[in-house]
Design a protein around this motif. Structure first.
Motif, PDB file in Angstrom:
ATOM      1  N   GLY A 254       0.817  -1.204   0.000  1.00  0.00           N
ATOM      2  CA  GLY A 254       0.000   0.000   0.000  1.00  0.00           C
ATOM      3  C   GLY A 254       0.851   1.255   0.000  1.00  0.00           C
ATOM      4  O   GLY A 254       0.542   2.241  -0.693  1.00  0.00           O
ATOM      5  N   PHE A 255       1.935   1.243   0.760  1.00  0.00           N
ATOM      6  CA  PHE A 255       2.864   2.380   0.798  1.00  0.00           C
ATOM      7  C   PHE A 255       3.493   2.622  -0.570  1.00  0.00           C
ATOM      8  O   PHE A 255       3.508   3.751  -1.068  1.00  0.00           O
ATOM      9  CB  PHE A 255       3.933   2.111   1.855  1.00  0.00           C
ATOM     10  CG  PHE A 255       5.152   2.990   1.751  1.00  0.00           C
ATOM     11  CD1 PHE A 255       5.066   4.354   1.973  1.00  0.00           C
ATOM     12  CD2 PHE A 255       6.383   2.446   1.417  1.00  0.00           C
ATOM     13  CE1 PHE A 255       6.188   5.164   1.879  1.00  0.00           C
ATOM     14  CE2 PHE A 255       7.508   3.239   1.322  1.00  0.00           C
ATOM     15  CZ  PHE A 255       7.409   4.605   1.551  1.00  0.00           C
ATOM     16  N   PHE A 256       3.994   1.566  -1.187  1.00  0.00           N
ATOM     17  CA  PHE A 256       4.649   1.718  -2.487  1.00  0.00           C
ATOM     18  C   PHE A 256       3.649   2.048  -3.599  1.00  0.00           C
ATOM     19  O   PHE A 256       4.007   2.705  -4.578  1.00  0.00           O
ATOM     20  CB  PHE A 256       5.431   0.452  -2.841  1.00  0.00           C
ATOM     21  CG  PHE A 256       6.707   0.305  -2.075  1.00  0.00           C
ATOM     22  CD1 PHE A 256       7.774   1.145  -2.318  1.00  0.00           C
ATOM     23  CD2 PHE A 256       6.837  -0.659  -1.094  1.00  0.00           C
ATOM     24  CE1 PHE A 256       8.957   1.027  -1.602  1.00  0.00           C
ATOM     25  CE2 PHE A 256       8.005  -0.793  -0.367  1.00  0.00           C
ATOM     26  CZ  PHE A 256       9.068   0.058  -0.622  1.00  0.00           C
ATOM     27  N   SER A 257       2.412   1.609  -3.449  1.00  0.00           N
ATOM     28  CA  SER A 257       1.398   1.958  -4.459  1.00  0.00           C
ATOM     29  C   SER A 257       1.127   3.452  -4.466  1.00  0.00           C
ATOM     30  O   SER A 257       0.897   4.049  -5.520  1.00  0.00           O
ATOM     31  CB  SER A 257       0.101   1.184  -4.202  1.00  0.00           C
ATOM     32  OG  SER A 257      -0.516   1.601  -2.998  1.00  0.00           O
ATOM     33  N   LYS A 258       1.177   4.088  -3.297  1.00  0.00           N
ATOM     34  CA  LYS A 258       0.992   5.543  -3.225  1.00  0.00           C
ATOM     35  C   LYS A 258       2.146   6.267  -3.896  1.00  0.00           C
ATOM     36  O   LYS A 258       1.948   7.274  -4.598  1.00  0.00           O
ATOM     37  CB  LYS A 258       0.854   5.982  -1.762  1.00  0.00           C
ATOM     38  CG  LYS A 258      -0.419   5.483  -1.074  1.00  0.00           C
ATOM     39  CD  LYS A 258      -0.481   5.965   0.358  1.00  0.00           C
ATOM     40  CE  LYS A 258      -1.769   5.515   1.045  1.00  0.00           C
ATOM     41  NZ  LYS A 258      -1.832   4.062   1.240  1.00  0.00           N
ATOM     42  N   LEU A 259       3.362   5.774  -3.701  1.00  0.00           N
ATOM     43  CA  LEU A 259       4.516   6.360  -4.388  1.00  0.00           C
ATOM     44  C   LEU A 259       4.382   6.175  -5.897  1.00  0.00           C
ATOM     45  O   LEU A 259       4.736   7.073  -6.682  1.00  0.00           O
ATOM     46  CB  LEU A 259       5.809   5.712  -3.902  1.00  0.00           C
ATOM     47  CG  LEU A 259       6.183   5.903  -2.432  1.00  0.00           C
ATOM     48  CD1 LEU A 259       7.531   5.240  -2.148  1.00  0.00           C
ATOM     49  CD2 LEU A 259       6.220   7.372  -2.059  1.00  0.00           C
ATOM     50  N   TYR A 260       3.869   5.028  -6.306  1.00  0.00           N
ATOM     51  CA  TYR A 260       3.693   4.762  -7.737  1.00  0.00           C
ATOM     52  C   TYR A 260       2.659   5.705  -8.350  1.00  0.00           C
ATOM     53  O   TYR A 260       2.857   6.214  -9.460  1.00  0.00           O
ATOM     54  CB  TYR A 260       3.258   3.315  -7.957  1.00  0.00           C
ATOM     55  CG  TYR A 260       2.714   3.062  -9.345  1.00  0.00           C
ATOM     56  CD1 TYR A 260       3.551   3.105 -10.455  1.00  0.00           C
ATOM     57  CD2 TYR A 260       1.357   2.817  -9.548  1.00  0.00           C
ATOM     58  CE1 TYR A 260       3.048   2.888 -11.732  1.00  0.00           C
ATOM     59  CE2 TYR A 260       0.856   2.601 -10.811  1.00  0.00           C
ATOM     60  CZ  TYR A 260       1.704   2.646 -11.898  1.00  0.00           C
ATOM     61  OH  TYR A 260       1.202   2.450 -13.154  1.00  0.00           O
ATOM     62  N   ILE A 261       1.558   5.953  -7.640  1.00  0.00           N
ATOM     63  CA  ILE A 261       0.523   6.854  -8.162  1.00  0.00           C
ATOM     64  C   ILE A 261       1.098   8.256  -8.351  1.00  0.00           C
ATOM     65  O   ILE A 261       0.836   8.928  -9.362  1.00  0.00           O
ATOM     66  CB  ILE A 261      -0.690   6.892  -7.215  1.00  0.00           C
ATOM     67  CG1 ILE A 261      -1.416   5.542  -7.247  1.00  0.00           C
ATOM     68  CG2 ILE A 261      -1.656   8.013  -7.599  1.00  0.00           C
ATOM     69  CD1 ILE A 261      -2.515   5.413  -6.217  1.00  0.00           C
ATOM     70  N   CYS A 262       1.903   8.700  -7.394  1.00  0.00           N
ATOM     71  CA  CYS A 262       2.568  10.004  -7.527  1.00  0.00           C
ATOM     72  C   CYS A 262       3.469  10.022  -8.749  1.00  0.00           C
ATOM     73  O   CYS A 262       3.441  10.958  -9.552  1.00  0.00           O
ATOM     74  CB  CYS A 262       3.364  10.304  -6.260  1.00  0.00           C
ATOM     75  SG  CYS A 262       4.395  11.779  -6.367  1.00  0.00           S
ATOM     76  N   MET A 263       4.277   8.968  -8.904  1.00  0.00           N
ATOM     77  CA  MET A 263       5.165   8.868 -10.057  1.00  0.00           C
ATOM     78  C   MET A 263       4.372   8.823 -11.358  1.00  0.00           C
ATOM     79  O   MET A 263       4.736   9.451 -12.351  1.00  0.00           O
ATOM     80  CB  MET A 263       6.017   7.613  -9.927  1.00  0.00           C
ATOM     81  CG  MET A 263       6.972   7.381 -11.090  1.00  0.00           C
ATOM     82  SD  MET A 263       7.436   5.650 -11.260  1.00  0.00           S
ATOM     83  CE  MET A 263       5.898   4.932 -11.818  1.00  0.00           C
ATOM     84  N   LEU A 264       3.244   8.106 -11.346  1.00  0.00           N
ATOM     85  CA  LEU A 264       2.408   7.972 -12.533  1.00  0.00           C
ATOM     86  C   LEU A 264       1.930   9.336 -13.021  1.00  0.00           C
ATOM     87  O   LEU A 264       1.974   9.634 -14.219  1.00  0.00           O
ATOM     88  CB  LEU A 264       1.210   7.079 -12.215  1.00  0.00           C
ATOM     89  CG  LEU A 264       0.163   6.899 -13.320  1.00  0.00           C
ATOM     90  CD1 LEU A 264       0.770   6.167 -14.512  1.00  0.00           C
ATOM     91  CD2 LEU A 264      -1.044   6.126 -12.786  1.00  0.00           C
ATOM     92  N   VAL A 265       1.500  10.186 -12.084  1.00  0.00           N
ATOM     93  CA  VAL A 265       1.009  11.521 -12.449  1.00  0.00           C
ATOM     94  C   VAL A 265       2.113  12.325 -13.133  1.00  0.00           C
ATOM     95  O   VAL A 265       1.906  12.904 -14.210  1.00  0.00           O
ATOM     96  CB  VAL A 265       0.509  12.269 -11.198  1.00  0.00           C
ATOM     97  CG1 VAL A 265       0.192  13.723 -11.526  1.00  0.00           C
ATOM     98  CG2 VAL A 265      -0.723  11.580 -10.630  1.00  0.00           C
ATOM     99  N   PHE A 266       3.294  12.335 -12.551  1.00  0.00           N
ATOM    100  CA  PHE A 266       4.383  13.129 -13.099  1.00  0.00           C
ATOM    101  C   PHE A 266       4.862  12.586 -14.442  1.00  0.00           C
ATOM    102  O   PHE A 266       5.184  13.352 -15.352  1.00  0.00           O
ATOM    103  CB  PHE A 266       5.553  13.178 -12.107  1.00  0.00           C
ATOM    104  CG  PHE A 266       5.355  14.162 -10.991  1.00  0.00           C
ATOM    105  CD1 PHE A 266       5.712  15.487 -11.132  1.00  0.00           C
ATOM    106  CD2 PHE A 266       4.803  13.764  -9.791  1.00  0.00           C
ATOM    107  CE1 PHE A 266       5.531  16.406 -10.111  1.00  0.00           C
ATOM    108  CE2 PHE A 266       4.613  14.664  -8.753  1.00  0.00           C
ATOM    109  CZ  PHE A 266       4.981  15.992  -8.914  1.00  0.00           C
ATOM    110  N   TYR A 267       4.900  11.266 -14.586  1.00  0.00           N
ATOM    111  CA  TYR A 267       5.405  10.690 -15.826  1.00  0.00           C
ATOM    112  C   TYR A 267       4.382  10.777 -16.953  1.00  0.00           C
ATOM    113  O   TYR A 267       4.763  10.880 -18.124  1.00  0.00           O
ATOM    114  CB  TYR A 267       5.859   9.250 -15.590  1.00  0.00           C
ATOM    115  CG  TYR A 267       7.223   9.190 -14.954  1.00  0.00           C
ATOM    116  CD1 TYR A 267       7.406   9.677 -13.659  1.00  0.00           C
ATOM    117  CD2 TYR A 267       8.321   8.686 -15.613  1.00  0.00           C
ATOM    118  CE1 TYR A 267       8.647   9.645 -13.057  1.00  0.00           C
ATOM    119  CE2 TYR A 267       9.571   8.641 -15.010  1.00  0.00           C
ATOM    120  CZ  TYR A 267       9.718   9.133 -13.738  1.00  0.00           C
ATOM    121  OH  TYR A 267      10.961   9.113 -13.149  1.00  0.00           O
TER     122      TYR A 267
END
Length: 326
Positions: A254-267
């Protein structure tokens, strides 16, 4: 080359700024119309990048030092997170200063292309490292829940360390190959392919992990009994130790999925700007202004990422700040 530049200058009395000298065709020449509005906006973006340098370095540095000093946070997945923070640290210490100087320099007359080339070749390297590392984290988290016995054999600390080294080697090749070939487009194509591949793999892994979280106590089973469709839950039996391990792994996921969502927006923002550039949606100075805006947003991911890590992960935050007696 001189004749081409002179023709451009003679065609318009307003000042054009040629970003590179050397053998080029007319289509390869980047020009900036040095208006007051363009100079002011470019300077504003350069200031934003300068402001972000220090907090990006400090926050990522805190996490990196905390990881080095505190053994308790050196889990398998956190080792990969450590690699991302190093890449973000380099964005703050190298990319943002270069980009700030570059944006300011394009508002001056007769600037050379050294800074421009540094950005073109450098940015894809750190993006490649971040993308591949996020992908490996997603696979590692999925395997820890779906195949726990296999996970212990494959994702050893030694193998993860070698994987990190291999990822940085790929990133280094993403710098060397375009640089030696003299064609920055190669690096952009490699980056594009890796972005799409990484987003697809990460999305699949985290969607599957969400399903595992939803169905942790049992999976829905549909059966046809006569004229009726019966939906039941097939429960899973686990020992207390297995259940505790699953809970920890799901929390990490769950923690890493939140980091991924943030990365997804920027990329996704990064992909949008490349698509806009490919179709020449913006003309003249707007073309470069939009590019600087999107690159600035992309750089800010390296600041947002450590903020999220320290905010969402109590263990890493406490361990990192304990090093500085905060």
């Amino acid at each position: 080359m001189k004749e081409t530049v002179n023709n451009i200058t003679q065609a318009n009395r307003l000042l054009f700024n040629v970003s590179c000298s050397g053998p080029q065709t007319a289509e390869d020449i980047f020009t900036y119309l040095l208006t007051d509005s363009f100079n002011r906006f470019s300077t504003f973006l350069a200031i934003l990048n300068i402001i972000a340098i220090l907090p990006t370095i400090i926050l990522n540095g805190i996490i990196v030092i905390g990881f080095i000093q505190q053994k308790k946070i050196r889990t398998r997945s956190n080792r990969l997170l450590f690699s991302i923070c190093i890449a973000d640290f380099l964005v703050g210490s190298i990319v943002e200063p270069i980009m700030s100087a570059h944006i300011i320099k394009v508002t001056k007359r007769n600037h050379d292309c050294g800074l421009s080339n540094s950005l073109v070749y450098l940015i894809p390297v750190l993006l490649i490292i971040t993308m591949i590392t996020h992908t490996l984290i997603a696979i590692e988290r999925l395997c820890s829940i779906r195949k726990p016995s296999t996970y212990q054999k494959i994702f050893t600390k030694r193998n993860i360390t070698w994987s990190m080294a291999f990822i940085w080697l790929i990133g280094f090749l993403g710098f060397v190959v375009p640089l030696l070939s003299g064609n920055a487009i190669i690096g952009i194509k490699i980056l594009f392919g890796l972005i799409f591949l990484s987003l697809a793999i990460c999305s699949y892994c985290y969607i599957t992990l969400y399903q595992e979280h939803t169905w942790r106590n049992g999976r829905p089973v549909t059966k046809i009994q006569g004229a009726y469709v019966v939906r039941t839950m097939k429960t899973k039996e686990r020992s207390l130790e297995e259940d505790n391990t699953l809970t920890i792994n799901l929390e990490d996921a769950g923690f890493f999925s939140k980091l991924y969502i943030c990365m997804l927006v920027f990329y996704v923002i990064y992909l949008i700007t490349k698509i806009l550039k490919a179709y020449n949606v913006f003309k003249g100075n707007d073309h470069y202004s939009v590019q600087y805006v999107f690159d600035t947003l992309l750089n800010f991911h390296s600041l947002v990422n450590p903020c999220l890590i320290l905010f969402l992960n109590d263990t890493i935050r406490k361990a990192s700040f304990d090093v500085f007696w905060i």
